[in-house]
Design an enzyme around this catalytic site. Structure first.
Site, mmCIF file in Angstrom:
data_model
loop_
_atom_site.group_PDB
_atom_site.id
_atom_site.type_symbol
_atom_site.label_atom_id
_atom_site.label_comp_id
_atom_site.label_asym_id
_atom_site.label_seq_id
_atom_site.Cartn_x
_atom_site.Cartn_y
_atom_site.Cartn_z
ATOM 1 N N ARG A 7 0.879 -0.944 0.072
ATOM 2 C CA ARG A 7 -0.327 0.146 -0.137
ATOM 3 C C ARG A 7 0.618 0.981 0.346
ATOM 4 O O ARG A 7 1.081 1.611 1.277
ATOM 5 C CB ARG A 7 -0.745 -0.151 1.322
ATOM 6 C CG ARG A 7 -2.126 -1.516 1.670
ATOM 7 C CD ARG A 7 -2.715 -1.023 2.557
ATOM 8 N NE ARG A 7 -2.802 -1.711 3.579
ATOM 9 C CZ ARG A 7 -2.904 -1.551 4.513
ATOM 10 N NH1 ARG A 7 -3.621 -1.183 4.641
ATOM 11 N NH2 ARG A 7 -2.138 -1.895 5.174
ATOM 12 N N ASP A 34 1.899 4.691 -0.563
ATOM 13 C CA ASP A 34 1.593 6.685 0.113
ATOM 14 C C ASP A 34 1.344 7.286 -0.406
ATOM 15 O O ASP A 34 1.753 6.772 -2.083
ATOM 16 C CB ASP A 34 2.557 6.852 1.192
ATOM 17 C CG ASP A 34 2.994 6.275 2.165
ATOM 18 O OD1 ASP A 34 2.271 5.403 2.951
ATOM 19 O OD2 ASP A 34 4.620 6.125 3.110
ATOM 20 N N ARG A 67 12.160 5.684 2.454
ATOM 21 C CA ARG A 67 12.713 6.971 2.597
ATOM 22 C C ARG A 67 13.205 7.188 3.413
ATOM 23 O O ARG A 67 13.158 7.958 3.245
ATOM 24 C CB ARG A 67 10.904 7.999 2.079
ATOM 25 C CG ARG A 67 9.911 7.619 0.481
ATOM 26 C CD ARG A 67 9.172 8.590 0.628
ATOM 27 N NE ARG A 67 7.602 8.552 1.182
ATOM 28 C CZ ARG A 67 7.402 9.306 1.878
ATOM 29 N NH1 ARG A 67 7.373 10.599 2.216
ATOM 30 N NH2 ARG A 67 6.479 9.036 2.880
#
Length: 276
Positions: free
Chosen positions: A55, A57, A206
């Protein structure tokens, strides 16, 4: 109950104008757009059980996303030859279903996966990112050293508790095995980080990139990112890199379909997967 057939969908999307994958009220999401298209083509509620490998972002892209849905077998047989082309006409230009494949009922896009692979793109060119690629490349204002980036990456490979790099979720483990993490500089000068793991917790990729960029520009020593692995809570020193530089490029599954169920069972036992 009618017999149902499980379908694997290989999906690509430009995440710029999506609020991530997962459905959200009053927000445009990849899953929401996909379900809307399937309902229009097949009838409301015909496609059930939409499950995704990762999933992503808001703002994150995908060229190798995988999900599955279940259709009534009779309906699938009727639409098998035309579903892909009809989806291409109905879906907006920033999301594509590239393949629709019948798979065993034991296939689970999320739990049967053996790895997820992401790429993160950064340019340190003094003029920034090329206009046509600005949505997929982060423009970095300072020069980055490739050797320093790879030195930082080397210490993060392996099985570790990545709590310092994750947004912790209750009852979810932050133990992950990173099987690949390296940087390259492409002929056009763009730096590309490739990171592969069995799974990722939310914001982990990230956050790793943000820590390595601090090393690449000389603000931190090469062993700093690995040193944070000793922490058991999220580090406030790590800057999360912007979403638009990140792309999910591949999801791996067992070569033998007979292994889908075993892999899914193992994954469920090991952890409760979180978002990538």
């Amino acid at each position: 109950m009618d017999e149902r057939t499980r379908l694997r969908l290989d999906v690509s999307y430009d995440g710029t104008d999506f609020s991530g994958w997962a459905p959200q009220p009053d927000r445009r999401t990849v899953a929401g757009v996909l379900v809307e298209a399937l309902d229009l083509l097949l009838g409301a509620g015909s496609a059930t059980g939409l499950t995704v490998a990762g999933r992503t972002d808001a703002g994150v892209h995908a060229t190798g996303q995988v999900c599955h849905v279940d259709l009534p077998t009779a309906l699938w047989r009727e639409r098998e030859g035309s579903l892909l082309r009809r989806l291409s006409r109905l879906l907006p230009g920033d999301v594509r279903v590239r393949a629709v494949t019948e798979v065993p009922a034991q296939f689970d896009a999320r739990f049967s996966a053996t790895f997820r692979r992401y790429e993160y793109r950064v340019t340190d060119a003094p003029y920034g990112a090329e206009p046509l690629r600005r949505h997929e490349i982060l423009a970095w204002p300072r020069p980055l050293d490739l050797d320093a980036l790879n030195a930082a990456a080397a210490g993060l490979v392996g099985e570790h508790d990545f709590a310092a790099y994750c947004r912790r979720k209750e009852n979810a483990t932050t133990l992950r095995e990173v099987t690949r993490l390296d940087w390259r500089r492409d002929p056009d000068g763009v730096l590309v980080a490739t990171v592969q793991a069995d799974a990722f917790c939310q914001a982990m990729v990230r956050s790793l990139v943000g820590a390595m960029l601090a090393v690449g520009e000389g603000r931190r020593p090469a062993d700093w990112p690995a040193g944070l692995l000793r922490r058991r809570e999220r580090s406030g020193e790590v800057t999360v890199a912007p979403a638009h530089g990140l792309t999910l490029v591949a999801v791996g599954y067992p070569d033998d379909p007979a292994e889908y169920a075993r892999r899914a069972e193992l994954t469920r036992r090991l952890r409760v997967p979180a978002e990538a």
